[in-house]
Design an enzyme around this catalytic site. Structure first.
Site, short mmCIF file in Angstrom:
data_model
loop_
_atom_site.label_atom_id
_atom_site.label_comp_id
_atom_site.label_asym_id
_atom_site.label_seq_id
_atom_site.Cartn_x
_atom_site.Cartn_y
_atom_site.Cartn_z
N SER A 263 -10.00 -1.34 7.17
CA SER A 263 -9.35 -1.21 5.86
C SER A 263 -8.57 -2.44 5.41
O SER A 263 -8.01 -2.43 4.32
CB SER A 263 -8.43 0.01 5.85
OG SER A 263 -9.17 1.19 5.94
N LYS B 262 0.85 -1.18 0.00
CA LYS B 262 0.00 0.00 0.00
C LYS B 262 0.89 1.24 0.00
O LYS B 262 1.93 1.28 0.68
CB LYS B 262 -0.90 -0.04 1.24
CG LYS B 262 -1.98 1.03 1.29
CD LYS B 262 -2.85 0.83 2.53
CE LYS B 262 -3.98 1.85 2.61
NZ LYS B 262 -4.84 1.64 3.80
N SER C 28 -9.75 1.80 1.86
CA SER C 28 -8.47 2.40 1.50
C SER C 28 -7.39 1.39 1.14
O SER C 28 -6.44 1.71 0.45
CB SER C 28 -7.97 3.30 2.64
OG SER C 28 -7.60 2.57 3.78
#
Length: 431
Positions: free
Chosen positions: A263, A164, A239
């Site tokens: 998330s 990420k 996210s």
């Protein structure tokens, strides 16, 4: 100069001359020979078995993943006014937009036909520092090392990872999804999770798309809008959606995500992959944008055992994160993956919940099948009639802090009994 000083302890005094020799054939790196290895749904054990029996190289593995990224990772929405304008979702788009940055030097990126928005740095267009090997070069170094020793360099040798964009990587831009004006968009060093993954032999191939600054949706000013792997008209789940979609669509072996309040659990559940939210004090948040008291570094993979293997590589005390001092003496006696082999649930009770992982508990979701119909809401919030739809659902397991090993036992037993993981139908093997 030691190329390995920043890319993992498995490299020892690799000279620039050797690196140049390994990478002499750019065409081989861009279009490696076709391996007969079945890439789709491959586990870490599958990859290691193929490498050890010389049926696969790390370079071939990276090339195979790049082929899938090239085929399926384009823009998945209609955005006539650009990334920040109004969008329209596209049915069966055939693209997912899960990955925003690729760890490829300009010459390799251009050879593959990826545009400049996928560059690993927007502020260093030359990008020729030999001390920053890209994913293909790192794979070539791994292959060289294996040819010399016949041994894997570490427990994640050749495993291909996306992170990420919330986590610092010294060789790739890190802006938490923002199209920000940086003098240098590369951090000075790796986050702890990135450094420990590299040290274990992993190849960091990409930064996953995310909601900008982890806002909770699936859109960023740099990466654009991401789509669900099982229905491109739907949200990938929050996210960390890019991490989940990249794993679901077999763009990478596993991915690193982040959770504060859903998330990891939600996008893993919505994309039919396994994701764990570890105890905060077990995992270092060093090098994380928006690091906080409950921001947790969690892996996503397609199997429980692979999630456990990734967690094994980076869990534990880190002097750069004082909270991890509480993990001392609280890890189980065996590696986590040893607990991910249970075949039944006898003696255990499983729980399903919403949002409790955001309160600091260890939590994991495991694929639990698909819906047959869903209820949507209209533009004014009204409930619409049900429509037929096969969307993933997950079975969620909750544990007390530092009981990840128990969570792995329960999750692996459920996985063995149910086998609910399946590839997204619109993103199958390439011809």
């Amino acid at each position: 100069m030691n190329v390995g000083s920043r890319v993992g302890g498995w490299v020892r005094r690799v000279s620039f001359a050797l690196l140049a020799l390994l990478l002499a054939s750019d065409s081989a790196l861009a279009h490696g020979k076709k391996s007969r290895f079945v890439l789709e749904e491959a586990t870490i054990s599958d990859i290691h078995k193929a490498i050890l029996t010389r049926k696969l190289t790390a370079t071939e593995l990276v090339v195979r993943y790049l082929e899938r990224i090239k085929a399926y990772n384009g823009t998945c929405v209609d955005e006539p006014e650009g990334i920040l304008g109004p969008i329209t979702m596209i049915p069966n788009a055939g693209k997912l937009n899960a990955l925003m940055t690729l760890n490829l030097r300009p010459k390799h990126r251009l050879a593959w036909g990826f545009d400049e928005r996928k560059a690993r740095s927007m502020t260093d267009p030359v990008d020729d520092d030999p001390g920053m090997p890209d994913a293909l070069e790192t794979a070539a170094l791994l292959d060289w090392r294996f040819r010399k020793t016949g041994k894997l360099v570490g427990p994640l040798h050749g495993v291909v990872i996306a992170l990420k964009d919330q986590y610092d990587t010294f060789d790739m831009r890190t802006t938490s999804g923002a199209d920000a004006f940086w003098a240098n968009d590369r951090p000075p060093d790796d986050s702890t999770v990135a450094a420990r993954l590299r040290a274990a032999g992993a190849i960091l191939l990409a930064k996953a798309n995310m909601d900008e600054y982890a806002g909770g949706d699936a859109r960023s000013s740099f990466g654009g809008t991401g789509c669900n792997a099982y229905d491109t008209e739907r949200d990938p789940g929050g996210s960390s959606g890019g991490s989940a979609v990249a794993v679901a669509a077999n763009f990478v072996t596993c991915a690193i995500a982040e959770e504060t309040g859903g998330s990891i659990i939600k996008p893993a559940r919505w994309n039919n992959v396994v994701g764990i939210v570890p105890t905060r004090e077990l995992v270092s948040a060093d090098g994380m944008i928006q690091r906080g008291v409950n921001t947790r570094v969690g892996p996503m993979c397609r199997t429980v055992e692979d999630v456990a293997r990734i967690l094994d590589a980076y869990a534990g005390y880190d002097p750069k994160d004082e909270l991890t001092a509480f993990s001392k003496g609280r890890k189980p006696p065996k590696p986590y993956y040893e607990y991910a082999k249970r075949k039944n649930l006898k003696g255990y009770r499983t729980l399903n919940w919403t949002g409790i992982s955001g309160r600091g508990f260890a939590a994991m979701t495991v694929p639990a099948g698909f819906t047959t119909r869903v209820y949507d809401r209209g533009p004014d919030g009204e409930l619409l009639p049900p429509i037929a739809s096969a969307l993933p659902v997950g079975m969620d397991v909750l544990g007390l802090p530092f009981t990840e090993h128990v969570v792995f036992e329960i999750g692996s037993a459920y996985e063995a009994a149910s086998r609910n993981r399946s590839q997204p139908p619109g993103f199958g093997p390439l011809d």
